[in-house]
Motif scaffolding. Sequence first.
Motif: not given
Length: 151
Positions: A132-133, A81-85, A55-57, A137-138
């Motif tokens: 996540p995810g 996967i985007g991550w932040s504290p 999916k687009l962010a 689009g793949g």
Amino acid sequence: MMLGWLADASGRTEYAGIEEALAALKSLAADDWPEGKTVIDGDRLYATVMKATGKLADGLPAEAHERYIDVHLLLEGEETIGWSPRREPIPLVKPYDEETDYLLAAPASDEVMLQLSPGMFAAFYPWDLHRPGLGEGGALRKAVVKLRIDN
């Protein structure tokens, strides 16, 4: 947050505390477990294998958990996967739900994008926000092991 290759995870002291989840993922990857939830040790340790489309962010919230460590393993495809504290106050999109152990929040402005290839895992703790995810689009196939920490 931890990021690594499942093939290199055996016996490494930096993975203390999640060895059981990594062992479950190794078994899962070797046995080609079917999609869906597999209970390993009641609600203390279980795995879910899923197929998804990246999916687009834009507009996608981050998530966090209180009682579980999430260990994501990419089996096929490419995933970001985007991550932040996790920092207080959290700009909530959906308040924490104790029954589902889940909250949704706006992504942090300093979010780091983790690029996973098949065989890579990422572990997220209660002090982490993660999205996540993400992708273009793949198709992807992944496993997520949930390891309860509030024994």
